[in-house]
Design an enzyme around this catalytic site. Structure first.
Site, mmCIF file in Angstrom:
data_model
loop_
_atom_site.group_PDB
_atom_site.id
_atom_site.type_symbol
_atom_site.label_atom_id
_atom_site.label_comp_id
_atom_site.label_asym_id
_atom_site.label_seq_id
_atom_site.Cartn_x
_atom_site.Cartn_y
_atom_site.Cartn_z
ATOM 1 N N ASP A 1 -1.505 50.953 33.301
ATOM 2 C CA ASP A 1 -0.782 49.631 32.496
ATOM 3 C C ASP A 1 0.522 49.827 31.838
ATOM 4 O O ASP A 1 0.823 49.849 30.756
ATOM 5 C CB ASP A 1 -1.631 49.919 31.274
ATOM 6 C CG ASP A 1 -1.927 50.735 30.212
ATOM 7 O OD1 ASP A 1 -1.499 52.136 30.518
ATOM 8 O OD2 ASP A 1 -2.694 51.207 29.246
ATOM 9 N N ASP B 1 3.682 50.050 27.425
ATOM 10 C CA ASP B 1 2.445 51.089 27.775
ATOM 11 C C ASP B 1 2.349 49.662 27.135
ATOM 12 O O ASP B 1 1.870 49.059 26.218
ATOM 13 C CB ASP B 1 1.778 51.492 26.740
ATOM 14 C CG ASP B 1 0.428 51.144 26.827
ATOM 15 O OD1 ASP B 1 -0.497 50.594 26.708
ATOM 16 O OD2 ASP B 1 -0.801 52.613 27.054
ATOM 17 N N LYS C 1 -3.540 61.443 20.596
ATOM 18 C CA LYS C 1 -3.713 60.565 19.939
ATOM 19 C C LYS C 1 -4.089 61.100 18.068
ATOM 20 O O LYS C 1 -5.436 60.616 17.599
ATOM 21 C CB LYS C 1 -4.720 59.399 19.969
ATOM 22 C CG LYS C 1 -4.566 58.560 20.674
ATOM 23 C CD LYS C 1 -4.955 57.191 21.525
ATOM 24 C CE LYS C 1 -5.115 56.664 21.779
ATOM 25 N NZ LYS C 1 -5.475 56.935 23.609
HETATM 26 N N1 GDD Z 1 -9.995 54.428 37.021
HETATM 27 C C1 GDD Z 1 -10.797 54.766 35.560
HETATM 28 N N2 GDD Z 1 -11.602 55.444 34.699
HETATM 29 N N3 GDD Z 1 -9.888 54.613 34.968
HETATM 30 C C2 GDD Z 1 -9.451 54.457 33.967
HETATM 31 C C3 GDD Z 1 -10.443 54.899 32.976
HETATM 32 C C4 GDD Z 1 -11.848 55.222 33.334
HETATM 33 O O1 GDD Z 1 -13.435 55.567 32.893
HETATM 34 N N4 GDD Z 1 -10.532 54.746 31.443
HETATM 35 C C5 GDD Z 1 -9.429 54.488 31.555
HETATM 36 N N5 GDD Z 1 -8.111 54.582 32.466
HETATM 37 C C6 GDD Z 1 -7.382 53.773 32.748
HETATM 38 C C7 GDD Z 1 -6.727 52.629 32.364
HETATM 39 O O2 GDD Z 1 -7.193 51.318 33.169
HETATM 40 C C8 GDD Z 1 -5.245 52.586 31.676
HETATM 41 O O3 GDD Z 1 -4.228 52.159 33.386
HETATM 42 C C9 GDD Z 1 -4.920 54.204 32.060
HETATM 43 O O4 GDD Z 1 -6.251 54.780 32.507
HETATM 44 C C10 GDD Z 1 -5.168 55.094 30.917
HETATM 45 O O5 GDD Z 1 -5.784 54.224 29.881
HETATM 46 P P1 GDD Z 1 -5.761 53.519 28.233
HETATM 47 O O6 GDD Z 1 -7.008 53.549 27.041
HETATM 48 O O7 GDD Z 1 -4.820 52.444 29.003
HETATM 49 O O8 GDD Z 1 -5.291 53.924 27.570
HETATM 50 P P2 GDD Z 1 -4.365 54.615 26.400
HETATM 51 O O9 GDD Z 1 -3.199 53.428 26.385
HETATM 52 O O10 GDD Z 1 -4.597 54.223 24.866
HETATM 53 O O11 GDD Z 1 -3.357 56.485 25.914
HETATM 54 C C11 GDD Z 1 -3.564 56.939 27.643
HETATM 55 O O12 GDD Z 1 -1.993 56.378 27.718
HETATM 56 C C12 GDD Z 1 -0.946 56.921 26.788
HETATM 57 C C13 GDD Z 1 0.803 55.869 27.665
HETATM 58 O O13 GDD Z 1 0.404 54.836 27.805
HETATM 59 C C14 GDD Z 1 -3.231 58.539 27.539
HETATM 60 O O14 GDD Z 1 -3.007 58.972 28.371
HETATM 61 C C15 GDD Z 1 -1.590 58.430 26.471
HETATM 62 O O15 GDD Z 1 -2.736 60.216 26.071
HETATM 63 C C16 GDD Z 1 -0.704 57.955 26.580
HETATM 64 O O16 GDD Z 1 0.095 58.396 25.739
HETATM 65 MG MG MG Z 2 -2.762 52.547 28.528
#
Ligand code: GDD
Ligand code: MG
Length: 363
Positions: A108, A219, A159
C-alpha cells in the site's frame, strides 16, 4: 544479482472501509489503474520478473486481474493465507519459492523509490538486509528505525506512542533481505516482521542497514492519503508519467469543455454535461456521467458513477456503481462504498462513510 519480490497484499484495508468491502486495498485504483499494477510496473522497471503475491483478503480480484503475470512479462506466484499470517509469517509461508535475496514490499505504499539503487546499496553494504527509510513529521503511526552513523540499524520500534518516537526516520515498507532472515521466522503462526523479526535480528547482532532517501512516499491506508496521492500525481509531485493538465483517455472530449478546471484525469467514455463543473484534482473512471450544473471538486470517482443534475461532490471518494441523486451534496471527507444510492436532495455531513459490508466477503 537475481532478485525476487514478495508483495504483501493480505491486509483487510480496514481504514479504507467501505471501499475495501468491495475492492481489496491493492486493487484500489490510482488514476483508474489498480494500485498493485503501478507497483508491478515499478518492479518491472527494476528488472524484477519473479513476483510472489502474499494475499488473503479477497484474493480472487487480484488473481483475476493479474493471472500468471505473463500479460506483464512477469511470473506471478500466489500464496493465499487462510488466516492472516502477519507480515513475517506471510514471508515464511512462501519460503519454498524463495531462491536468493528478495525484496519485500508493503502493498500500500506509493513511492518514487528506485529499487535498483537500493539493490546497489545492499550489494555494497552487505549484511542480512536493507530497509528503505523516509523522514516524516509525525513518525508515531509508523515503524521508527534508529541507526548509527554507518547506517547500521540499532533499534526498530513499531508505532511508538506519540511523544516517545526515538527518531523521525521511519520504515517506508520496502526491504531487501537475504534468505537467511527466514531462519529467524517461526513457521505455523502469525508473526510480525516489525514487532518480532527485525527486533530479534538486531538483538542477535545481525547487520541490517538503513537506506534513507528523500523520495516521494505515501502510505495509502487512509482516505485522506488516498486523495493526497491523487493530488500529488496530478501535480507531478509524485512522478507517474502523467502531465499536469487534462489527462487520461478522456482528454480529447474534455479539452474544450468550458468548465473543466485542471488538473483532472478522465476515462475515455465519461459523459460530462456542458454546464457541469469538474476539477481541480478530479479523477473520473470508466462510464462516469455528470449531470447538468453538477460540480465535482477534489474527488475521485471510480467506475460507472452517476452524478445527478445540480449535485455537489467535494473532497470525496466514490466507489463503482454509485448513483448520486439530483441536487444531493456530498461534503468533504465522505467515502461512498460500492453501488450505494444517494437520494435526490440528500445532504451528507462531512466525513460520512456510506456502504455496508457484504453478507459474504467474496473469494
Ligand atoms: N499477506 C499478508 N498477511 N499481508 C499482510 C498481513 C498479513 O497477515 N498483514 C498486513 N499485510 C500487508 C498489508 O496488506 C499491507 O500491504 C502491508 O502488509 C502493511 O500492512 P499495514 O496494515 O498497511 O501496516 P501499517 O501501514 O499500519 O504499517 C506498516 O507500514 C508502514 C509504512 O507504510 C509497517 O510496516 C510500518 O512499520 C511502516 O512504517
Ligand atoms: Mg499501510
Amino acid at each position: 544479482m537475481f532478485v525476487q519480490a514478495i508483495v504483501l497484499v493480505g491486509g483487510e484495508g480496514t481504514r479504507l472501509r467501505p471501499l475495501t468491502y468491495g475492492t481489496p486495498k491493492p486493487m484500489v485504483p490510482i488514476l483508474n489503474v489498480p494500485f498493485l499494477a503501478r507497483t508491478m510496473e515499478r518492479l518491472y522497471a527494476a528488472e524484477i520478473r519473479d513476483v510472489i503475491l502474499a494475499a488473503g483478503y479477497m484474493p480472487q480480484a487480484i488473481v483475476d486481474y493479474f493471472g500468471d503475470g505473463s500479460g506483464l512479462g512477469m511470473n506471478i506466484t500466489y500464496a493465499i493465507e487462510e488466516t492472516p499470517l502477519g507480515t513475517a509469517g506471510a514471508i515464511k509461508n512462501v519460503e519454498r519459492h524463495i531462491t536468493g535475496p528478495f525484496f519485500v514490499l508493503n502493498g500500500d505504499v506509493l513511492t518514487s523509490l528506485d529499487l535498483r539503487s537500493m539493490r546497489e546499496f545492499h550489494h555494497e553494504k552487505g549484511g542480512i538486509g536493507a530497509l528503505h527509510l523516509i523522514r516524516v513529521e509525525d513518525p508515531s503511526p509508523f515503524g521508527c528505525v534508529v541507526h548509527d552513523d554507518a547506517g547500521r540499524i540499532t533499534a526498530f520500534v513499531e508505532k511508538p506512542p506519540k511523544g516517545t518516537e526515538p527518531t523521525d526516520e521511519i520504515n517506508a515498507g520496502t526491504y531487501l533481505l537475504e534468505r537467511d532472515i527466514l531462519d529467524l521466522i517461526p513457521a505455523g503462526r502469525a508473526v510480525s516482521i516489525e514487532r518480532e523479526t527485525f527486533p530479534q535480528a538486531i538483538a542477535e547482532g545481525k547487520a541490517l542497514y538503513a537506506f534513507t532517501t528523500a523520495d516521494y512516499w505515501l502510505d495509502l491506508g487512509r482516505p485522506e492519503q488516498y486523495l493526497a496521492a491523487h493530488r500529488d500525481v496530478l501535480s507531478g509531485a509524485m512522478p507517474l508519467a502523467v502531465e499536469p493538465g487534462i489527462n487520461g483517455a478522456g482528454r480529447e472530449a474534455l479539452f474544450g469543455h468550458p468548465r473543466v478546471v485542471p488538473p483532472i484525469f478522465a476515462a475515455a467514455d465519461v459523459v460530462v454535461d456542458a454546464s457541469a463543473t469538474i476539477g481541480p484534482n478530479v479523477v473520473l473512471g470508466r462510464g462516469c456521467s455528470i449531470g447538468a450544473a453538477a460540480a465535482v471538486r477534489e474527488s475521485v470517482l471510480w467506475e460507472h458513477v452517476s452524478v445527478g443534475a445540480g449535485a455537489i461532490i467535494e473532497e470525496a471518494i466514490v466507489a463503482s456503481g454509485v448513483t448520486i441523486g439530483a441536487n444531493a451534496r456530498v461534503a468533504h471527507g465522505s467515502v461512498i462504498g460500492h453501488d450505494v444510492t444517494i437520494d435526490p436532495g440528500a445532504i451528507l455531513e462531512p466525513g460520512t462513510r456510506l456502504g455496508a459490508p457484504p453478507e459474504r466477503i467474496p473469494g
